[in-house]
Design an enzyme around this catalytic site. Structure first.
Site, PDB file in Angstrom:
ATOM      1  N   THR A   1      -4.943  10.779  -0.176  1.00  0.00           N
ATOM      2  CA  THR A   1      -6.311  10.563   0.308  1.00  0.00           C
ATOM      3  C   THR A   1      -6.650  11.522   1.435  1.00  0.00           C
ATOM      4  OG1 THR A   1      -5.584   8.892   1.923  1.00  0.00           O
ATOM      5  CG2 THR A   1      -6.249   8.111  -0.274  1.00  0.00           C
TER       6      THR A   1
ATOM      7  N   TYR B   1     -14.799   5.497   8.637  1.00  0.00           N
ATOM      8  CA  TYR B   1     -13.775   6.010   7.718  1.00  0.00           C
ATOM      9  C   TYR B   1     -14.194   5.690   6.292  1.00  0.00           C
ATOM     10  CZ  TYR B   1      -9.044   6.513   5.651  1.00  0.00           C
ATOM     11  OH  TYR B   1      -7.962   6.875   4.904  1.00  0.00           O
TER      12      TYR B   1
ATOM     13  N   HIS C   1       0.802  -1.233   0.000  1.00  0.00           N
ATOM     14  CA  HIS C   1       0.000   0.000   0.000  1.00  0.00           C
ATOM     15  C   HIS C   1       0.832   1.279   0.000  1.00  0.00           C
ATOM     16  CE1 HIS C   1      -3.550   2.309   0.193  1.00  0.00           C
ATOM     17  NE2 HIS C   1      -4.255   1.565   1.003  1.00  0.00           N
TER      18      HIS C   1
END
Length: 782
Positions: free
Chosen positions: A599, A586, A471
Site C-alpha cells: 500500500t 489517510y 493484517h
C-alpha cells in the site's frame, strides 16, 4: 483420543518366540495418503514453477521448436548461428541419437532466449505508467504511444493463460522517488493543515533535511532498491506490524461482513459447512495456482504474492518482535464453540470432505454438552493482549507439553471457525442491529476470536457469517477477494435444500472432531489479566455501519467525477463540520502494479479540498463556483491517487528514510515530526468486483456490506466504505468512546448531510446548465 490412537498405530515387541509386530491398518493408510498428497503438491509446485519461469511463453512450444530444429538438421539446413553443429562438436559421437540430442539442446537454447525476451519485453512495457494519467472521460482521446503500448501489452499478457504467479517475474520494481520530489509533495500536502508560521518552520526543516542528512539516507535506499525486490514491503511488515506491541484486537485486525440483503439458510451448521468447503476450494485454487491474477483493464497484472499466506498462517508473538509462520499444508481447522476448542479434520480417505460430511462434524460440536476446562473459555484473550506479555506467557506456559501441542494445532490449522451463540441480525429499520453485527466481527467479546490466526470465520446462530482477519500477512484487498469469491459461489452453487441443510449424501461417517487438551492452571492469572484488558479495549470502541441508499456511484458518474474522489470530498466536508478543523487524512492505495507491492498513502486533505470545504460553509460563494472548486479538488485527489499507485507517493518513502536513520543512529527533527503526526481520519475503500463471477445485474443482492477497522488515533475516526452499487454505499465508522471529541453517530449524520449537500449542489448546477458539467482531466474511477 486421536493423538493417543496415532501413537500406538505401529508397535513391536521382542519375545522369546521372535518379533511381535502390531499395527493399525487405517492409521497407516492415513499416513500413506498424507505422504502421497504431499508429493503431489510438490510436483504441482515444481510444474507451476517452470510454467511461471517461462511465462508468457508456452511450455509446449519447446517441442515445436525441437521439431523444427530436428527437421532443419535432417534436411541439411543450419539452425540459427549453426548452434546444432557447434553443440554436436562437444558430444561424444556423431550418431543419430547424439544428433537428436544436439537438436534438442539447440532448440532449448533458442526457446529459452525467446521466453526471456518476451518476459523482459513485458517487464519493460509494464514500467510505463503514462496510461494511468490519461483521461477516460467521454470524448477524450488516448495518445498514440499509449495506444501502441496497449496493443503490445495486450498481445503479450493474453499470449498464454496465466497462473496466479505467472506475472511475478515480469512485474517491475517499485521506483524510488527523489528526496526533492517527496519534499515538494509533502509540503504541498500539509499546507492546509498549518498556519503561515508553522508552514514556514516546516519548510525550513524540509530544506535542511534535503540538503544534509537526506542525501546520505537516500543513498542507502538506492542500494536497497537495487538489491531487494521491493524497498518498502519487508520493512513495512516488520516495523509497522510485527514490531507493534499493542493488541491486535481493534488496533490491527479488520473484519468483513456477509451479503446482508440475502439469506441462503438459517441453519448454522449447514452454512458453516458450505463456507468451509468454499474456502477450501479457494485454497486449492491458490495452491494449484489456478486462481486467475487480477488484471487492470483486463491486461495489466497486479502482484499476487500476498495470496500465498492466505491459509495455514499464524502470527506468533515475540518479546520484541512477532513473526509470521506459514505452514505448507494443513488437513484440519480449529473450531471454537462455547469456550471449547476442537480439531476438525477436513481431509479424510484421500479427499477433502464434502459439505454434507462437514455439516455432520459441525452438528457434533453444536450438540456436544462440553464444559470448558479451567481457563479455556477466556484463553483467546491472550491473543488480544499486549504482544510482549502474550509472548512471555507463551514462552513460559505454552512451549512444552499438552499446551504446546494444542497451540500448534491452532496455529497450523487452515483457519479458525467460531460458532457463536447469538444471531447476526440486520434490519434497515433497526440500524443498531447491523452495528452490533459489525462489533461482533471486529472484536467479539475479546476472547471468542483467535486474533493471531490468518482469519477467523464467525458464524451466527441464524446462518449469517463474517470474518476477522489478521493484517500482517496481507492487505484487505486479498481477504476481500477471498470473501467475494465465497459469497458468489455460495449463491450460484445452490448448495442448500428446501430444509436449509447442505445438499448431498455422505459417502461415509466423517471423523468426529476432537477436543484440544489444556493445562492452564499455571497461567490463570495471565489469562484473567488479558481478559480484563481485552474487555476494557472492546468497551472503549464504538462502531456505526451506515447504509446510504439515497444514491451511489450512478449519480457520481453523472457528475463526471470519480466515485472515490467524490466520497473522499464528502468525508472532508463531514469531518470539518464535525471537528471544526482540517486534519491529516489517510486513504489506503495499493502499489500492486509493482512486485511485492502493498500500500501507499493518499492524502485527501489538499489545498483544493480545503478551499472547497470552506466554500461550502460560505453563503457568499455561488453554486457554480462551488462545483468548479469541487471538480478541481477531485482532480487533485485523483492525481494524488495515481501518483501513489505509480510509486510516487509520500509516506512510504519518508517511512523508509526514517528506518535508515534509526539504523544509522542519526537524529532527524524533520522525520521525527513527520512520523509522529496523528492520522485522525483514517479511510479505506473496500474493493469489489475482483472476481469475474460477480454479476450484480443478475444477482443485485450478492454483495458483501464490506468491512471495517478500529480508529488509528484515540481522538480520531476509522472509516471504511464500499460503493456497493448504483444506489448503495456502506460506511463503517469507528471511534473511541473515551474521547469526548468524537462520536460515530454524529459523524455518520454529518456524512449523510455532506452527501446530500453535494447532490443538491450538482442538481442545481445541472438545472442551471442543461449541458453536462465540464469533465475533470483525470476522471477515471479507481
Amino acid at each position: 483420543m486421536a493423538e493417543a490412537h496415532a501413537a500406538v498405530a505401529f508397535s513391536f515387541a521382542i519375545t522369546h518366540e521372535g518379533f511381535d509386530i502390531n499395527y493399525d491398518h487405517e492409521v497407516l493408510n492415513l499416513v500413506w495418503n498424507s505422504g502421497v498428497r504431499s508429493w503431489k503438491k510438490r510436483m504441482a509446485r515444481a510444474r507451476n514453477g517452470i510454467r511461471n519461469g517461462v511465462y508468457p511463453a508456452h511450455i509446449q512450444s519447446l517441442w515445436l521448436i525441437t521439431a523444427i530444429a530436428l527437421g532443419l538438421h535432417l534436411a541439411g539446413y543450419q539452425a540459427p548461428f549453426n548452434l546444432t553443429n557447434k553443440i554436436l562438436v562437444h558430444l561424444p559421437s556423431n550418431t543419430m541419437n547424439w544428433q537428436i540430442t544436439a537438436c534438442f539442446l539447440c532448440a532449448l537454447v533458442i526457446w529459452l532466449s525467446i521466453c526471456f525476451t518476451m518476459r523482459y519485453t513485458l517487464k519493460l512495457l509494464l514500467i510505463y505508467k503514462g496510461w494511468m494519467y490519461e483521461s477516460r472521460a467521454p470524448g477524450s482521446r488516448v495518445s498514440i504511444p499509449t495506444m501502441l503500448w496497449v496493443a503490445v501489452v495486450r498481445v503479450l499478457s493474453s499470449w498464454n493463460k496465466p497462473g496466479l504467479y505467472s506475472f511475478q517475474g515480469s512485474l517491475p520494481r517499485l521506483p524510488l522517488p527523489s528526496v526533492h520530489d517527496t519534499m515538494s509533495r509533502y509540503l504541498r500536502s500539509v499546507r492546509p493543515l498549518l498556519d503561515d508560521e508553522n508552514y514556514a518552520r516546516m519548510q525550513g526543516l524540509a530544506k535542511e533535511f534535503e540538503q544534509t542528512i537526506g542525501k546520505k539516507l537516500q543513498w542507502y535506499l538506492v542500494l536497497k532498491s537495487w538489491w531487494s525486490t521491493n524497498y518498502v514491503s519487508d520493512w513495512w511488515e516488520e516495523y509497522v506490524y510485527l514490531r507493534g506491541r499493542g493488541p491486535l484486537c481493534v488496533n490491527s485486525n479488520f473484519y468483513g461482513t456477509d451479503a446482508i440483503f440475502m439469506n441462503l439458510t438459517n441453519n448454522q451448521a449447514a452454512r458453516a459447512a458450505n463456507v468451509i468447503s468454499l474456502l477450501l476450494n479457494f485454497r486449492r485454487l491458490i495452491e494449484h495456482q489456478e486462481l486467475q491474477p487480477i488484471m487492470v483493464q483486463g491486461m495489466i497484472p497486479l502482484c499476487s504474492w500476498q495470496y500465498e499466506r492466505t491459509f495455514n498462517t499464524a502470527r506468533v508473538p515475540g518479546l520484541e518482535t512477532d513473526r509470521i509462520v506459514h505452514y505448507k499444508d494443513s488437513n484440519h481447522i480449529v473450531v471454537l464453540h462455547q469456550g471449547c476448542y476442537y480439531k476438525m479434520l477436513i481431509y479424510y480417505k484421500g479427499r477433502i470432505l464434502r459439505p454434507c460430511e462437514l455439516q455432520i462434524q459441525i452438528e457434533d460440536i453444536l450438540k456436544a454438552k462440553a464444559t470448558p476446562l479451567e481457563g479455556e473459555e477466556h484463553l483467546a484473550a491472550l491473543t488480544a493482549w499486549n504482544r510482549s506479555k502474550w509472548a512471555e506467557a507463551r514462552n513460559t506456559h505454552f512451549s512444552r507439553g499438552v499446551n504446546s501441542v494444542s497451540l500448534r494445532t491452532i496455529e497450523s490449522a487452515a483457519f479458525v471457525l467460531s460458532l457463536d451463540d447469538e444471531p447476526y441480525e440486520f434490519d434497515l429499520k433497526r440500524p443498531e442491529l447491523l452495528d452490533n453485527f459489525g462489533k461482533k466481527l471486529l472484536h467479539g467479546n475479546g476472547y471468542n476470536r483467535w486474533f493471531d490466526k490468518c482469519f477467523t470465520v464467525c458464524v451466527g446462530t441464524n446462518g449469517r457469517v463474517g470474518f476477522n482477519a489478521e493484517h500482517t500477512w496481507s492487505d484487505a484487498a486479498i481477504a476481500s477477494h477471498m470473501w467475494e469469491n465465497l459469497i458468489v459461489d455460495d449463491l450460484v452453487s445452490d448448495g442448500y435444500d428446501e430444509t436449509g441443510n447442505t445438499k448431498g449424501t455422505p459417502e461415509f461417517q466423517p471423523p468426529t472432531p476432537t477436543r484440544l487438551n489444556w493445562d492452564l492452571k499455571p497461567c490463570l492469572a495471565q489469562i484473567e489479566e488479558a481478559t480484563m484488558d481485552a474487555t476494557k479495549l472492546v468497551n472503549e470502541v464504538d462502531l456505526r455501519i451506515l447504509v446510504h441508499q439515497e444514491y451511489g456511484k450512478g449519480f457520481m458518474k453523472k457528475c463526471r467525477l470519480s466515485p472515490d474522489a467524490y466520497i473522499q470530498m464528502a468525508l472532508q466536508l463531514a469531518y470539518y463540520r464535525d471537528a471544526g478543523r482540517f486534519s491529516l487524512t489517510y486513504e489506503a492505495s495499493m502499489t500492486r502494479l509493482f512486485r511485492e507491492g502493498r500500500t501507499e498513502t493518499v492524502r485527501p486533505c489538499t489545498i483544493e479540498s480545503a478551499a472547497w470545504v470552506k466554500a461550502m460553509q460560505d453563503p457568499n460563494i455561488t453554486n457554480d463556483k462551488r462545483v468548479e472548486m469541487l471538480q478541481a479538488a477531485c482532480d487533485r485527489h485523483q492525481l494524488g491517487y495515481q501518483d501513489a499507485m505509480c510509486g510516487r507517493g509520500i509516506d512510504r518513502h519518508l517511512f523508509c528514510l526514517y528506518v535508515v536513520s534509526k539504523y544509522l543512529e542519526v537524529d532527524s527533527p524533520f522525520l521525527n515530526e513527520v512520523l509522529s503526526e496523528p492520522w485522525r481520519l483514517s479511510t479505506s475503500q473496500t474493493p469489489h468486483g475482483q472476481t469475474p463471477k460477480m454479476d450484480l445485474k443478475k444477482h443485485p443482492n450478492c454483495i458483501s456490506a464490506g468491512g471495517g477497522f478500529g480508529p488509528v488515533a484515540d481522538d480520531g475516526y476509522g472509516v471504511s466504505y464500499i460503493i456497493a452499487g448504483e444506489n448503495l454505499i456502506f460506511f463503517h465508522i469507528s471511534a473511541k468512546t473515551t474521547c469526548g471529541q468524537t462520536n460515530v453517530h454524529r459523524f455518520s449524520q454529518n456524512i449523510c448531510q455532506a452527501l446530500a449537500d453535494i447532490r443538491s449542489m450538482f442538481e442545481q448546477h445541472m438545472k442551471d446548465h442543461p449541458k453536462p458539467a465540464k469533465p475533470i482531466t483525470n476522471g477515471a474511477s479507481t
